[in-house]
Design an enzyme around this catalytic site. Structure first.
Site, PDB file in Angstrom:
ATOM      1  N   ASP A 144      10.766 -24.986   2.450  1.00 55.46           N
ATOM      2  CA  ASP A 144      11.642 -25.353   1.340  1.00 55.46           C
ATOM      3  C   ASP A 144      10.815 -25.638   0.095  1.00 55.46           C
ATOM      4  O   ASP A 144       9.586 -25.815   0.166  1.00 55.46           O
ATOM      5  CB  ASP A 144      12.502 -26.562   1.690  1.00 55.46           C
ATOM      6  N   GLU A 209      11.179 -30.669   3.791  1.00 50.82           N
ATOM      7  CA  GLU A 209      10.050 -31.522   3.423  1.00 50.82           C
ATOM      8  C   GLU A 209      10.193 -32.114   2.036  1.00 50.82           C
ATOM      9  O   GLU A 209       9.850 -33.284   1.800  1.00 50.82           O
ATOM     10  CB  GLU A 209       8.738 -30.727   3.517  1.00 50.82           C
TER      11      GLU A 209
END
Length: 485
Positions: A144, A209
């Site tokens: 991400d 994250e």
């Protein structure tokens, strides 16, 4: 422009990608680390480096494909499908290389707003020969990214990989899609050269994250139990950080923790017009600005009582590590675009600045939600204003104790204002600092790999940022984690 240095391109004279570094690291892990030789022969090294150099166009093209997927975890309503697409893209790549892969349903299932959370990608490549006798390294990365747009200051589309002045610009190209792909390029190169892996490789790639790694901590606890995915891991390696400069590689053995807060003040149920009601109500923004200003002064001194009480003392061994680090304050000012504005840092000496950045706590004010921030003029009195700020924590600070200190301080300051408004303080994210042993065999392998690829030993550094996963891996498995940029 927001420069993101390419993960596969180093600043060594040979421009060797990190793929070669990861391969060397694996080969050293495969050996008894009391010896100085790795399983990477000179012949294989030459063939491998030649292959990697020839593959750079492929790496650029594939990194461009990954960057083009806007896997922004901060907006799951819009981008959950993109995060899953990025994970499926990576899973397919792994399976084409002959690895096994699965998308583990997120143990947390949904976030606090009820949004579905993305799965976690687990993969494995076993050595073909005597895999049961070989060590296993687990490599963590995240797929991400943070939000990005031209309005943020980018000169080019952040989701189109763009080369300029021998650098690549694109959201996620270094943080962290480039490093994630580099581990796959390691496997691919071994396959092309017909060389067996020196170790078993496991991959654990997440999609949250940048938004608190929701579900990852629960997954690590589950997967660390006997017979589960992480139970046979000997070493962990994370490549989610950076060199200190552009000329010398480093290994990172410490990270600061985090305590991220919101502080809200509400004065009414709806926004008001300052011309009609200004001077008749106690305004939320007025209170909030005073609360935020009470946290830190312009010299960087944290004004919250008790924050510094648990900060570990600098040991002589730690102090000595700073003496040889390749770092220059003037270059730092230029790289971070300070030189053309204030041309002044908090500290003039390199060691003092690095310690302030790495091993002492800091407090930063990030913004105010609910306030008018658009162009032009709007005479609004916000009904509710929410300030966002965070502290970076160091050993031996605990987020829960920091939460208590901050809450006590803000409640005391708010009481002194005599305001009838409602105030609320919330700890949004909390994580302890991480500190490892740079003399551990995992770091020794990484140091020898660095020397083999770049021709010089690395600096041992700490980072000001936070990667809470490091502590989670170590506490759950009791195995060492090395940060290998």
């Amino acid at each position: 422009q927001s420069p993101i240095l390419p993960a596969y391109r180093s600043y060594s004279c040979n421009s060797l990608p990190s793929t070669t570094l990861y391969t060397s690291y694996q080969s050293f892990l495969a050996k008894d680390l009391s010896h100085s030789h790795s399983t990477m022969s000179d012949e294989f090294k030459a063939q491998f480096f030649q292959l990697v150099d020839a593959s750079v166009p492929q790496y650029i093209a594939e990194l461009g494909e990954a960057v083009a997927i806007p896997s922004v975890s901060a907006d799951l309503q819009t981008h959950l499908k993109d995060i899953i697409q990025m994970e499926e893209w990576t899973k397919s790549y792994i399976e084409r290389l002959g690895g096994t892969a699965e998308l583990l349903p997120n143990p947390k299932k949904v976030d606090e707003d009820g949004n579905e959370l993305p799965p976690i990608l687990l993969a494995e490549f076993k050595a073909a020969d005597s895999s049961e006798l070989k060590k296993t390294v687990c490599c963590y990365a995240h797929l991400d990214v943070q939000p990005a747009s031209k309005e943020d200051g980018w000169d080019s589309d952040p989701f189109v990989l763009t080369e300029k002045d021998d650098k690549l610009y694109g959201r996620g190209s270094t943080d962290d899609k480039g490093p994630a792909l580099s581990w796959l390029w390691v496997i691919q190169a071994h396959r092309k050269l017909g060389v067996d892996l020196p170790v078993n490789v496991k991959l654990m790639f997440e999609g949250m994250e940048e938004s608190g790694s929701e579900g990852m901590f629960e997954a690590i606890q589950i997967l660390s139990k006997d017979g589960k995915f992480l139970s046979d891991v000997d070493f962990f390696c994370i490549s989610d950080n950076y060199w200190l400069g552009a000329s010398k590689p480093c290994l990172t053995y410490g990270l600061r923790g985090l305590a991220y807060f919101s502080c809200s003040v509400q004065c009414c149920e709806q926004d008001l017009h300052s011309g009609v009601l200004g001077g008749t109500v106690h305004e939320a923004m007025t209170d909030l600005v005073q609360l935020m200003a009470s946290l830190i002064d312009s010299s960087g001194k944290i004004l919250v009582p008790g924050i510094m009480d648990d900060v570990a003392e600098v040991t002589p061994e730690e102090d000595a590590l700073y003496e040889t680090i390749d770092f220059n304050c003037e270059s730092y000012k230029k790289e971070n675009k300070v030189a053309s504005v204030s041309n002044k840092l908090m500290y003039d000496k390199e060691k003092d600045l690095l310690m302030a950045r790495w091993r002492y706590p800091t407090l930063s004010l990030h913004g105010i939600e609910g306030a008018f921030s658009g162009t032009g003029a709007k005479t609004v009195i916000p009904a509710k204003a929410t300030g966002k700020f965070s502290l970076r924590l160091v050993p031996d600070q605990d987020p829960q104790r920091i939460e208590q200190c901050v809450s006590d301080h803000l409640n005391s300051v708010f009481a002194s204002l005599g305001s009838p408004n409602k105030m609320n303080v919330t700890l949004l994210h909390g994580a302890k600092a991480w500190l490892s042993d740079p003399k551990h065999p995992n770091f020794e392998a990484a140091a020898r790999a660095t020397e083999k690829v770049y021709g010089l030993l690395p600096d041992y550094t700490r980072e000001g940022g936070s990667i809470p996963i490091t502590t989670a891996f170590e506490e759950a498995t009791q195995m060492n984690v090395c940060l290998l940029p």
